[in-house]
Each structure stands twice: as structure tokens, then as C-alpha cells.
Scaffold this active site. Structure first.
Site, PDB file in Angstrom:
ATOM      1  N   GLU A 164      24.509  -2.205 -10.699  1.00 11.43           N
ATOM      2  CA  GLU A 164      23.835  -2.342 -11.992  1.00 11.43           C
ATOM      3  C   GLU A 164      23.006  -1.093 -12.285  1.00 11.43           C
ATOM      4  O   GLU A 164      22.284  -0.585 -11.421  1.00 11.43           O
ATOM      5  CB  GLU A 164      22.929  -3.571 -11.933  1.00 11.43           C
ATOM      6  CG  GLU A 164      22.076  -3.801 -13.172  1.00 11.43           C
ATOM      7  CD  GLU A 164      21.160  -5.010 -13.042  1.00 11.43           C
ATOM      8  OE1 GLU A 164      20.684  -5.497 -14.072  1.00 11.43           O
ATOM      9  OE2 GLU A 164      20.926  -5.470 -11.896  1.00 11.43           O
ATOM     10  N   LYS A 203      24.993  -7.225 -20.132  1.00  6.77           N
ATOM     11  CA  LYS A 203      24.337  -8.304 -19.397  1.00  6.77           C
ATOM     12  C   LYS A 203      23.863  -9.368 -20.378  1.00  6.77           C
ATOM     13  O   LYS A 203      23.233  -9.061 -21.401  1.00  6.77           O
ATOM     14  CB  LYS A 203      23.155  -7.725 -18.611  1.00  6.77           C
ATOM     15  CG  LYS A 203      22.481  -8.670 -17.633  1.00  6.77           C
ATOM     16  CD  LYS A 203      21.445  -7.893 -16.818  1.00  6.77           C
ATOM     17  CE  LYS A 203      20.799  -8.736 -15.746  1.00  6.77           C
ATOM     18  NZ  LYS A 203      19.870  -7.943 -14.903  1.00  6.77           N
ATOM     19  N   CYS A 261      24.357  -8.786 -12.412  1.00  8.34           N
ATOM     20  CA  CYS A 261      23.216  -9.319 -11.666  1.00  8.34           C
ATOM     21  C   CYS A 261      22.830 -10.739 -12.079  1.00  8.34           C
ATOM     22  O   CYS A 261      23.484 -11.688 -11.688  1.00  8.34           O
ATOM     23  CB  CYS A 261      22.029  -8.367 -11.754  1.00  8.34           C
ATOM     24  SG  CYS A 261      20.869  -8.581 -10.365  1.00  8.34           S
ATOM     25  N   GLY A 302      -4.458   7.391   8.749  1.00  9.61           N
ATOM     26  CA  GLY A 302      -5.703   7.275   9.486  1.00  9.61           C
ATOM     27  C   GLY A 302      -5.522   6.301  10.633  1.00  9.61           C
ATOM     28  O   GLY A 302      -5.137   5.146  10.422  1.00  9.61           O
ATOM     29  N   LEU A 303      -5.783   6.744  11.861  1.00 11.66           N
ATOM     30  CA  LEU A 303      -5.597   5.913  13.048  1.00 11.66           C
ATOM     31  C   LEU A 303      -6.956   5.405  13.536  1.00 11.66           C
ATOM     32  O   LEU A 303      -7.788   6.181  13.985  1.00 11.66           O
ATOM     33  CB  LEU A 303      -4.904   6.698  14.161  1.00 11.66           C
ATOM     34  CG  LEU A 303      -3.492   7.217  13.867  1.00 11.66           C
ATOM     35  CD1 LEU A 303      -2.912   7.887  15.109  1.00 11.66           C
ATOM     36  CD2 LEU A 303      -2.583   6.088  13.389  1.00 11.66           C
ATOM     37  N   SER A 304      -7.141   4.094  13.434  1.00  9.63           N
ATOM     38  CA  SER A 304      -8.416   3.490  13.818  1.00  9.63           C
ATOM     39  C   SER A 304      -8.410   2.964  15.235  1.00  9.63           C
ATOM     40  O   SER A 304      -9.467   2.617  15.776  1.00  9.63           O
ATOM     41  CB  SER A 304      -8.724   2.325  12.870  1.00  9.63           C
ATOM     42  OG  SER A 304      -7.773   1.276  13.059  1.00  9.63           O
ATOM     43  N   ILE A 306      -4.455  -2.577  14.907  1.00  8.98           N
ATOM     44  CA  ILE A 306      -3.060  -2.969  14.771  1.00  8.98           C
ATOM     45  C   ILE A 306      -2.438  -2.494  13.459  1.00  8.98           C
ATOM     46  O   ILE A 306      -1.274  -2.091  13.421  1.00  8.98           O
ATOM     47  CB  ILE A 306      -2.911  -4.506  14.927  1.00  8.98           C
ATOM     48  CG1 ILE A 306      -1.434  -4.907  14.957  1.00  8.98           C
ATOM     49  CG2 ILE A 306      -3.660  -5.249  13.842  1.00  8.98           C
ATOM     50  CD1 ILE A 306      -0.690  -4.424  16.161  1.00  8.98           C
ATOM     51  N   ASN A 322     -19.712   0.527   3.621  1.00  8.28           N
ATOM     52  CA  ASN A 322     -18.694   1.078   2.716  1.00  8.28           C
ATOM     53  C   ASN A 322     -18.767   2.596   2.607  1.00  8.28           C
ATOM     54  O   ASN A 322     -17.748   3.252   2.355  1.00  8.28           O
ATOM     55  CB  ASN A 322     -18.825   0.455   1.322  1.00  8.28           C
ATOM     56  CG  ASN A 322     -18.310  -0.972   1.277  1.00  8.28           C
ATOM     57  OD1 ASN A 322     -17.521  -1.385   2.127  1.00  8.28           O
ATOM     58  ND2 ASN A 322     -18.751  -1.738   0.294  1.00  8.28           N
ATOM     59  N   GLU A 357      -6.071  -9.062   4.126  1.00 10.91           N
ATOM     60  CA  GLU A 357      -7.298  -8.355   3.754  1.00 10.91           C
ATOM     61  C   GLU A 357      -7.353  -8.102   2.254  1.00 10.91           C
ATOM     62  O   GLU A 357      -8.412  -8.251   1.627  1.00 10.91           O
ATOM     63  CB  GLU A 357      -7.376  -7.037   4.517  1.00 10.91           C
ATOM     64  CG  GLU A 357      -7.501  -7.199   6.017  1.00 10.91           C
ATOM     65  CD  GLU A 357      -7.346  -5.900   6.777  1.00 10.91           C
ATOM     66  OE1 GLU A 357      -7.642  -5.887   7.979  1.00 10.91           O
ATOM     67  OE2 GLU A 357      -6.926  -4.891   6.167  1.00 10.91           O
ATOM     68  N   LYS A 379     -10.065  -5.007  -7.490  1.00 10.61           N
ATOM     69  CA  LYS A 379      -9.759  -4.069  -6.405  1.00 10.61           C
ATOM     70  C   LYS A 379      -8.262  -3.840  -6.294  1.00 10.61           C
ATOM     71  O   LYS A 379      -7.779  -2.711  -6.170  1.00 10.61           O
ATOM     72  CB  LYS A 379     -10.268  -4.617  -5.067  1.00 10.61           C
ATOM     73  CG  LYS A 379     -11.723  -4.411  -4.775  1.00 10.61           C
ATOM     74  CD  LYS A 379     -11.983  -4.791  -3.313  1.00 10.61           C
ATOM     75  CE  LYS A 379     -13.447  -4.694  -2.968  1.00 10.61           C
ATOM     76  NZ  LYS A 379     -13.705  -5.048  -1.549  1.00 10.61           N
TER      77      LYS A 379
END
Length: 554
Positions: free
Chosen positions: A41, A112, A148, A297-299, A302, A380, A409, A520
Site C-alpha cells: 500500500e 481503497k 489494507c 545516558g547510562l545510569s 535497567i 529535577n 513512568e 508532559k
């Protein structure tokens, strides 16, 4: 008669590039002996061109590419390709259409009929619905064309906006004499969708009493991921052929020998399909946006570990930069785990302490905060400093910044605007936290040690204050995720969620947070969709709306 199904990866609006892709697969199909090639499509325009269809110049260019493509199709081959079709003589919206190309010209046009206008689909905004067309004849057969949604007319509703259709395009084509049904699709992925789609094709074939060939798009376009899995069913609803998932594939079918495959059905749901979907979505988002490298960014937690591992799968370890940004609240374990992950994945790690920058900002603000005790504001500021450093690196190095927030989160606002929400793509934003852990463990079954075991077993924490733990501020993630699932995907009321066994106080708190944090989520980067209802274009809730419609209870 041999029919080829070109499961290709197209780019939205790249008319010339998409035409080259179609022509390349057409030449390959002809070399393999195909007489008819199907491509997905809107293959020429790229699904979905969105508001580009409002531009006359875009529609004119599409017509020119269509003519060039028709002239270049190899002799002995016809191609059925999805494209933007012109509107009626008086103008108006174009059609989401298909053209049959062969013998150097456009031999037939199709439109369609059923335009989806629910979840991520907004096709009534851009297109006018078409009318049924006659099947086309080729090689002694009559092929009925559907696009589709046309084939989903009898499907069980999976979204509250999905209508009950009065038209049945496959049945209409059979009534007009079709002995084979063709479907050009751009059917996006969600968890379990490949198996559901295949069942649909088989049901349509059984109900219609004719074979059904569905060719599906593959690749990532914006937040949507298309999984491919093109499929052929015989008239008895048995799978005859199936293309690969999450990869381009040219599938060749002999209509004179539709022998059922002795293969098991697609799994209803698997973590491996989630891994493949996110990897494909990430690599295509980067590639089609002009990025070759990414940073994360590695904190030591997980979420960032899973995001980095997926990025390595998608772009290669040599193209990923990890950044550790410790503060006084960052534990030794977090520092160790960030280094261990970088070593395991084979990525470069930069360390940028934020303590001095944080002290400087607090000193500058101290006169303006006079008389007010420390609170989440100071927490923050740390997150926003990290966001600033990451965006500075993204700007300077030309790397795509990957945001690491998960669905749990984001639902309750456990994130910082202009802090950890900074970035260009939210890779795991549609994964609940419990599924983040499950997918991380799945990666470890594929390649042991990909995610360090301490990262999997330590209590999650934002580490923005002493001894902070996520469950100080949130319910246990198995509880939280079930409430979010019931509210967002099943649209259950407050009463229904509590009747399922959840504490009314907890349910009220979660639903209040879900409502309060819409603003947010409206400002977060685009996120890859892998569930039936993601934060993004398929969920449109008011920011300033009345809270009672979240059914928060008394």
C-alpha cells in the site's frame, strides 16, 4: 502462473527513491519468472505521506514517477503498486489507490474503499473513499484488488474507534468474478498483530472460497513499525506461503500449485518479535532521519541498559556512545554497572560528573529559593542538567539522543520535562516496566550476559536523593502496569479496575497521575509503538480536560 510479492521498505515522500526500489524488485521478480508483482500500500508515495498529499506539487511528482515507472517495467511483467491516485474530475481529495502497470503504461486503477480513522490511522483526513472496481484479467485469472483496511471489514474490533463496516470489499470482488483476491497492505505492528493478521487472511479466504495474497510493508516510519509477514492462503484457509518478518523479502508463489506449508502458525505473542520490532524501528528512524550514530545516558539501571543494548543491535556497537553522569547520590553500584554494561556491549563510555554544575545552579538560585525547603525542584535540576549535557553532545557530535523512559513512568509522570525526556526518539516508551525486565532477560537468553545480572536484580531508583527507590513514590510495577493496561488498552472504569482486585486508593492515585501528566507526554520525543494503545498519535486526550472522565472516583 507465478506471482511475486515484494515486501519492501519505503520512505515517506521519497517518490524517486521508492520508484527505484519498486523497479529493482520488479527486475528481480521477472528474473525469477514472475508474471505479476505485488508491492505494498502506498509503496510509491511511502506510507503514510500525511499532509504531503495537500501539496499539488507532491501529487504532480507522484504522477510523473508513476509514468516513468510504468515505462521501465520489464517486458512480460505486470506490477500492482500502491500509490496516491488523483481525485475526481472536479478535484477534491486524492485516493489511497493502486495502479496496474504493464506494457509500458497504466492498465488499470483501483481505490481503497474503507478508510481507517481510528488509533494511529487518520486516512479520512487525507483521502476520499473509492468505489468498487472490476477485477483485472491476467494469465487466465481474474484478480480482485483490495487495499489494507478493505480486507478487515469483518475483523473483530481491536480499537474503540474501529467502525462496523457496511461494505465488504472482498465479497464484492468475488461477486464481480474474482477468482484470486489481492491485498496491498501497510499494516503496522503491535504485539500479537502478525498472528491476528494471518488469521484474518485465512478467514477471508475460507469465507470467499478463493485464494488470498496479502503483501505487507516492512520497516519503520516515524513511530510506526511495519513487520512484513506477507502471507498467502489457499481457498480453504491454509497458509501456502509466508514472507519473513521484520525484513525485506521477495516471495514467489505458483498459483497452479498452492500446496499448504507444513509450518506452525505464528506465535500469538513473543518477546523476540518485540525485540525485532524495536530494533527495526530504531534503525529506520535513525537512517531515514539522517543519523548513523546514537548516544544513550547510562545510569546503571535497567531502562538505559535495555535501550543501549537495542541500539547496539540496531546500529552497531561502534556507532553508540554511552554517557555516565554521576552525582553525589549516584551509588557505587550504579557507576560499576554503567561501566560493566559498556564493556559488555563494546561501546565507548564517557563520564561527565554533574556535581559542580549542580552546585553552581543551586548557588545561583539560592536567593530566589530563600525560605523554601528543598523538594522535587532540586531533584529535577539534576535531571535537567543531565538532559542539557546529553543534548549538547547530540548537537556537537551529530548523534541521535535516545530517550530511555518506559511506559509505566510516562503514564504517571515519573520523569522530568526537559530532563530525562530530552531526546530524538523514545525507544522503549511503549514498554511497561515489567516488560522491560522481561525483554532484558530475553536478550540474555540470546546472548548471555548482555544485561549484567545486578542491573536486573537491584531495586530501580532515580537516584536524585539519598536512598531513593521507585517504590517509595509508585506502587509495585506489576500493580501499576496492570492498572495502566486496564485503563489505557481495555478502557476499564475505576469501578471495573477496583473490582479486578486493585486497591481503590492506589487506582485513584494512578489515574489522577495519568490525567495530570498529559502535558508532559505531549512534549516527549516520538516513541516506537508496540502495544495496541501507545502514547502518541493513536491516543489523543485533552490536556486541560475535566478529570472526571478519567473516572477517578469519589
Amino acid at each position: 502462473m507465478h506471482v511475486a510479492m515484494g515486501q519492501i521498505n519505503t520512505v515517506q515522500g521519497d517518490l524517486a527513491g521508492n520508484a527505484k526500489r519498486i523497479l529493482a524488485v520488479a527486475r528481480e521478480a521477472r528474473r525469477e519468472g514472475a508474471e505479476l508483482l505485488l508491492v505494498p500500500e502506498l509503496a510509491l508515495a511511502g506510507y503514510c505521506p500525511r499532509d504531503l498529499v495537500y501539496r499539488a506539487s507532491f501529487l504532480e511528482a507522484a504522477a510523473r514517477e508513476e509514468a516513468r515507472l510504468a515505462a521501465a517495467i520489464p517486458d512480460g511483467l505486470h506490477v500492482l503498486a500502491g500509490t496516491v491516485a488523483p481525485g475526481g474530475p472536479g478535484g477534491g481529495k486524492p485516493h489511497n489507490g493502486a495502479v496496474l502497470l504493464g506494457e509500458g503504461k497504466v492498465r488499470a486503477r483501483f481505490s481503497k474503499q474503507l478508510l481507517p480513522n481510528y488509533d494511529v490511522f487518520d486516512e479520512a483526513r487525507w483521502f476520499a473513499p473509492g468505489e468498487p472496481a472490476q477485477p483485472f484479467q491476467l494469465g487466465g485469472r481474474r484478480f480482485g484488488v483490495t487495499i489494507c483496511e478493505d480486507i478487515w471489514s469483518h475483523a473483530e474490533a481491536t480499537d474503540p474507534g474501529m467502525p462496523t463496516y457496511r461494505r465488504d470489499p472482498p465479497a464484492e470482488q468475488v461477486r464481480r468474478g474474482a477468482d484470486v483476491l489481492l491485498n496491498l497492505s501497510a499494516s503496522p505492528f503491535d504485539w500479537g498483530k502478525p498472528a491476528r493478521r494471518e488469521r484474518l487472511v485465512r478467514d477471508v479466504a475460507r469465507r470467499s472460497g478463493v485464494p488470498v495474497l496479502l503483501v505487507n510493508l516492512v520497516g519503520g516510519n516515524d513511530e510506526l513499525i511495519f513487520d512484513g509477514h506477507s502471507v498467502v492462503s489457499d481457498a480453504q484457509g491454509r497458509v501456502v506461503a509466508r514472507a519473513a518478518g521484520f525484513d525485506e523479502h521477495l516471495l514467489l508463489v505458483d498459483l497452479d500449485d498452492l500446496s499448504p506449508l507444513s509450518v506452525p502458525p505464528l506465535p500469538e505473542r513473543s518477546l523476540e518479535e518485540i525485540r525485532k520490532a524495536l530494533t527495526l524501528g530504531l534503525v529506520d528512524y535513525a537512517r531515514k532521519s539522517g543519523f548513523r550514530r546514537a548516544l544513550v545516558g547510562l545510569s546503571g539501571g535497567i531502562d538505559s541498559a535495555l535501550t543501549a543494548a537495542l541500539a547496539v543491535d540496531a546500529l552497531g556497537a561502534q556507532n553508540i556512545l554511552g554517557v555516565s553522569m554521576p552525582s553525589r547520590y549516584t551509588s557505587d553500584l550504579s557507576r560499576t554497572e554503567a561501566k560493566a554494561l559498556a564493556t559488555t556491549l563494546g561501546i565507548r563510555l564517557e563520564t561527565i560528573p554533574i556535581e559542580s554544575a549542580n552546585a553552581s545552579v543551586l548557588s545561583t538560585l539560592q536567593p530566589h529559593f530563600e525560605g523554601r525547603p528543598p523538594d522535587v525542584t532540586e531533584e529535577n535540576i539534576q535531571a535537567r542538567l543531565r538532559g542539557m549535557f546529553l543534548m549538547a553532545l547530540s548537537n556537537k557530535l551529530g548523534h541521535l539522543l535516545l530517550t530511555t523512559g518506559n511506559k509505566s513512568e510516562l503514564a504517571v509522570g515519573y520523569s522530568t520535562l526537559y530532563g530525562d525526556l530530552c531526546g530524538g526518539l523514545a525507544v522503549i516508551s511503549d514498554l511497561p516496566k515489567t516488560q522491560v525486565y522481561a525483554l532484558a532477560r530475553h536478550l540474555n537468553t540470546r546472548r548471555p550476559g548482555t544485561i549484567p545480572e545486578p542491573t536486573l536484580t537491584r531495586p530501580p531508583s532515580a537516584e536524585l536523593r539519598p536512598d531513593q527507590k521507585d517504590e517509595d513514590s509508585l506502587p509495585p510495577y506489576d500493580v501499576l502496569d496492570d492498572i495502566i493496561y486496564r485503563s489505557m488498552e481495555k478502557l476499564e472504569s475505576f469501578a471495573e479496575i477496583t473490582a479486578a482486585g486493585h486497591d481503590p486508593v492506589v487506582v485513584k492515585d494512578v489515574l489522577q497521575r495519568l490525567w495530570r501528566n498529559e502535558y508532559k507526554r505531549r512534549q516527549m520525543p516520538p516513541g516506537l509503538k508496540v502495544t495496541s494503545k501507545a502514547f502518541g498519535t493513536g491516543r489523543r486526550m485533552p490536556i486541560t480536560g475535566a478529570p472526571q472522565w478519567y473516572e477517578i472516583g469519589e
